[in-house]
Design an enzyme around this catalytic site. Structure first.
Site, short mmCIF file in Angstrom:
data_model
loop_
_atom_site.label_atom_id
_atom_site.label_comp_id
_atom_site.label_asym_id
_atom_site.label_seq_id
_atom_site.Cartn_x
_atom_site.Cartn_y
_atom_site.Cartn_z
N GLU A 39 0.77 -1.22 0.01
CA GLU A 39 -0.02 0.01 -0.15
C GLU A 39 0.81 1.23 0.01
OE1 GLU A 39 -3.09 0.60 -0.87
OE2 GLU A 39 -3.70 -1.59 -0.53
N TYR A 122 -6.19 6.42 4.84
CA TYR A 122 -6.47 5.65 3.85
C TYR A 122 -5.60 4.34 4.04
CZ TYR A 122 -5.72 2.56 -0.26
OH TYR A 122 -5.82 1.38 -1.06
N ASP A 140 -9.57 4.12 -2.48
CA ASP A 140 -8.60 4.79 -2.96
C ASP A 140 -9.17 5.35 -4.55
OD1 ASP A 140 -9.40 2.60 -4.78
OD2 ASP A 140 -7.48 1.57 -4.71
#
Ligand code: SF4
Length: 350
Positions: A39, A122, A140
């Site tokens: 990520e 996030y 996202d």
């Protein structure tokens, strides 16, 4: 009532999920280290670019403890080409925090993850959902697009982001939230694509208001971007008699923090004349400008650099690097371009 898309989306995911290097096989839990590393790497970079970096990192540092124990310079060097070096520095700081404060285990909740360096809302949601199957809503760019289309949100980005997040959270199911998060990402990446979404193949088309209204492909709308400002600088290519070139380290904080650089003037909105730039040079010498210039685009501005060259008289302070060893230094892309330009312009061997 929000549409109940989870059952159809999950059964589509079971058949069409992308095979990604950081994903566990179906039915197995994802490794939090893999999820977190991927990520961080994926922020503003594509899956295709990240794949080889991810594999190389794992080969070298197979656990978060191994990454925490690595020298920062090695991590920055391995990160070269992914850009955004602040992220690599935070990656290292986060690995250390997990190793030292949490015994090598990532916290399982969004709140716990948010206490770690470089982990924002996030990433915390992504790791909590994908690694620990928590009911976190992961939004996202792909998911933003899917949600904007599903709900036919016509207000432009980025103003509509909050509303997208709120609506995305209403879709998250209690059962298999981690797979649901990945399914939404995969749907956006492979079916609900930016241009020409393949609505005919979409498992949630019956609930898609954007499709029903005939505006799916136009969403999400965006306000036009402002042009990037332009900055100028002069880099100083100072060589010794033995051919070594002067490098230095950039300050730890700020753009390209802690990376190695060819010394230069500050980067500013007006072009520099050589005379004006000389007080910024690492030492007084017979500087001359090479013809041509180096151009580089950063996220928030474009940079045009001229390169001045000179032979060192006194041996200024800094790191003197043989040109043949330049490739071993953690040089960001813009500095590699400057080296290339200087080597071509001076005819020095590499
Ligand atoms: Fe996207 Fe089309 Fe599916 Fe709507 S129907 S979510 S626009 S792919």
């Amino acid at each position: 009532m929000p549409p109940d898309i989870a059952p159809r989306l999950l059964s589509w995911y079971d058949r069409h999920r992308r095979d990604l290097p950081w994903r566990a096989p179906p039915g197995r839990l994802n490794d939090p280290y893999f999820v977190w590393l991927s990520e961080i790497m994926l922020q503003q970079t594509t899956v295709a670019t990240v794949g080889p970096y991810f594999r190389a990192f794992l080969e070298r540092w197979p656990t978060v403890q191994a990454l925490a124990a690595a020298p920062l310079d090695d991590v920055l060097h391995a990160w070269q080409g992914l850009g955004y070096y602040a992220r690599a520095r935070n990656l290292h700081a986060c690995a250390k925090a997990v190793a030292e404060r949490h015994g090598g285990r990532f916290p399982q909740t969004e709140e716990g993850l948010l206490t770690l360096p470089g982990i924002g809302a996030y990433t915390a949601a992504a790791v909590a959902a994908i690694a620990f199957d928590r009911a976190a809503s992961v939004v996202d760019g792909n998911v933003e697009r899917v949600v904007a289309r599903l709900f036919a949100l016509e207000a432009p980005m980025p103003a509509v982001k909050q509303e997208v997040r709120r609506l995305a959270a209403t879709l998250t199911p209690d059962r298999r939230p981690g797979d649901f998060a990945q399914a939404m990402m995969d749907l956006g990446a492979t079916v609900c694509t930016p241009k020409s979404p393949k609505c005919i193949l979409c498992p949630v088309r019956d609930d898609c208001r954007g499709l029903a209204a005939g505006i799916a492909a136009e969403l999400p709308r965006r306000v036009p971007k402002k042009a990037r400002p332009l900055r100028y600088g002069i880099a100083f290519w100072l060589t010794r008699e033995d051919g070594a070139v002067l490098l230095r380290k950039r300050p730890e904080k700020g753009l390209l923090g802690g990376m190695t650089e060819v010394p230069s003037t500050p980067w500013r909105a007006e072009p520099w004349s050589l005379k004006e730039a000389l007080p910024e040079a690492p030492e007084a010498a017979s500087w001359r400008l090479l013809p041509g210039r180096v151009e580089h685009v950063f996220t928030h501005f474009s940079l045009e650099m001229n390169v001045a060259v000179a032979r060192a008289a006194r041996g200024a302070a800094g790191e003197w690097c043989p040109t043949a060893a330049l490739h071993t230094r953690a040089l960001p892309t813009v500095m590699k371009k400057i080296c290339r330009h200087a080597l071509d312009g001076t005819g020095q061997p590499e």
